[in-house]
Design a protein around this motif. Structure first.
Motif, PDB file in Angstrom:
ATOM      1  N   VAL A   1      15.669 -47.556  -8.919  1.00 46.48           N
ATOM      2  CA  VAL A   1      15.720 -47.444 -10.374  1.00 46.48           C
ATOM      3  C   VAL A   1      15.046 -48.647 -11.017  1.00 46.48           C
ATOM      4  O   VAL A   1      14.415 -48.532 -12.048  1.00 46.48           O
ATOM      5  N   GLY A   2      15.133 -49.795 -10.410  1.00 46.82           N
ATOM      6  CA  GLY A   2      14.428 -50.962 -10.898  1.00 46.82           C
ATOM      7  C   GLY A   2      15.271 -51.876 -11.754  1.00 46.82           C
ATOM      8  O   GLY A   2      16.462 -51.683 -11.949  1.00 46.82           O
ATOM      9  N   GLU A   3      14.618 -52.880 -12.258  1.00 47.48           N
ATOM     10  CA  GLU A   3      15.269 -53.883 -13.091  1.00 47.48           C
ATOM     11  C   GLU A   3      15.475 -53.337 -14.500  1.00 47.48           C
ATOM     12  O   GLU A   3      14.682 -52.546 -14.997  1.00 47.48           O
ATOM     13  N   PRO A   4      16.540 -53.741 -15.174  1.00 44.44           N
ATOM     14  CA  PRO A   4      16.753 -53.271 -16.543  1.00 44.44           C
ATOM     15  C   PRO A   4      15.711 -53.847 -17.505  1.00 44.44           C
ATOM     16  O   PRO A   4      15.220 -54.962 -17.315  1.00 44.44           O
ATOM     17  N   ILE A   5      15.380 -53.055 -18.492  1.00 43.56           N
ATOM     18  CA  ILE A   5      14.450 -53.504 -19.527  1.00 43.56           C
ATOM     19  C   ILE A   5      15.279 -54.202 -20.595  1.00 43.56           C
ATOM     20  O   ILE A   5      16.191 -53.597 -21.170  1.00 43.56           O
ATOM     21  N   PRO A   6      15.019 -55.473 -20.882  1.00 46.00           N
ATOM     22  CA  PRO A   6      15.853 -56.188 -21.858  1.00 46.00           C
ATOM     23  C   PRO A   6      15.694 -55.603 -23.273  1.00 46.00           C
ATOM     24  O   PRO A   6      14.623 -55.165 -23.663  1.00 46.00           O
ATOM     25  N   TYR A   7      16.799 -55.608 -23.989  1.00 47.84           N
ATOM     26  CA  TYR A   7      16.804 -55.077 -25.355  1.00 47.84           C
ATOM     27  C   TYR A   7      16.201 -56.100 -26.308  1.00 47.84           C
ATOM     28  O   TYR A   7      16.545 -57.280 -26.283  1.00 47.84           O
TER      29      TYR A   7
ATOM     30  N   GLU B   1       6.724 -47.132 -24.128  1.00 45.44           N
ATOM     31  CA  GLU B   1       5.572 -47.632 -23.363  1.00 45.44           C
ATOM     32  C   GLU B   1       6.023 -48.627 -22.295  1.00 45.44           C
ATOM     33  O   GLU B   1       5.520 -48.612 -21.168  1.00 45.44           O
ATOM     34  N   ASN B   2       6.992 -49.488 -22.639  1.00 45.24           N
ATOM     35  CA  ASN B   2       7.526 -50.430 -21.650  1.00 45.24           C
ATOM     36  C   ASN B   2       8.209 -49.695 -20.504  1.00 45.24           C
ATOM     37  O   ASN B   2       8.042 -50.066 -19.334  1.00 45.24           O
ATOM     38  N   ALA B   3       8.968 -48.657 -20.820  1.00 46.61           N
ATOM     39  CA  ALA B   3       9.650 -47.879 -19.781  1.00 46.61           C
ATOM     40  C   ALA B   3       8.636 -47.159 -18.897  1.00 46.61           C
ATOM     41  O   ALA B   3       8.783 -47.121 -17.670  1.00 46.61           O
ATOM     42  N   LYS B   4       7.598 -46.604 -19.509  1.00 47.20           N
ATOM     43  CA  LYS B   4       6.555 -45.919 -18.747  1.00 47.20           C
ATOM     44  C   LYS B   4       5.850 -46.883 -17.804  1.00 47.20           C
ATOM     45  O   LYS B   4       5.627 -46.569 -16.633  1.00 47.20           O
TER      46      LYS B   4
ATOM     47  N   GLU C   1       5.824 -46.737 -13.681  1.00 46.14           N
ATOM     48  CA  GLU C   1       4.562 -46.688 -12.942  1.00 46.14           C
ATOM     49  C   GLU C   1       4.474 -47.833 -11.939  1.00 46.14           C
ATOM     50  O   GLU C   1       3.980 -47.649 -10.823  1.00 46.14           O
ATOM     51  N   ASN C   2       4.973 -49.007 -12.310  1.00 41.84           N
ATOM     52  CA  ASN C   2       4.972 -50.135 -11.371  1.00 41.84           C
ATOM     53  C   ASN C   2       5.874 -49.849 -10.182  1.00 41.84           C
ATOM     54  O   ASN C   2       5.529 -50.182  -9.035  1.00 41.84           O
ATOM     55  N   LEU C   3       7.048 -49.244 -10.419  1.00 40.93           N
ATOM     56  CA  LEU C   3       7.940 -48.873  -9.317  1.00 40.93           C
ATOM     57  C   LEU C   3       7.276 -47.853  -8.398  1.00 40.93           C
ATOM     58  O   LEU C   3       7.360 -47.948  -7.179  1.00 40.93           O
TER      59      LEU C   3
END
Length: 84
Positions: free
Chosen positions: A44-50, A61-64, A68-70
């Motif tokens: 699932v990866g690292e959380p995206i900071p709020y 766009e950040n989530a996409k 893609e990096n994962l």
């Protein structure tokens, strides 16, 4: 985060026989195989900071980009059922 699934199932795609069966019965009758205990991993990866200063499109766009990096890091291309 890492999750595991206990069983993996596959089904045959449309071949001549399954297409003929579908034409006669109008039901999708695809035999499945597998059901063997295999270890599957989902990264699932690292959380995206709020950040309250970014818009919804920038967050999407950040989530996409993160997904893609994962994919690029953990998925070998081209895919192969035997290697899986």
């Amino acid at each position: 985060m890492l999750t595991k699934v206990r069983f993996a199932m596959r089904s045959l795609s449309f071949t001549g026989l399954t297409k003929w069966l579908y034409e006669k019965t109008r039901r999708v009758l695809l035999p499945t195989y597998g059901g063997l205990p295999v270890k599957l991993r989902t990264y699932v990866g690292e959380p995206i900071p709020y950040d309250p200063n970014i818009t919804a499109t920038e967050l999407a766009e950040n989530a996409k980009t993160a997904l893609e990096n994962l994919r690029d890091r953990h998925q070998k291309r081209p895919g192969n059922i035997l290697r899986a």
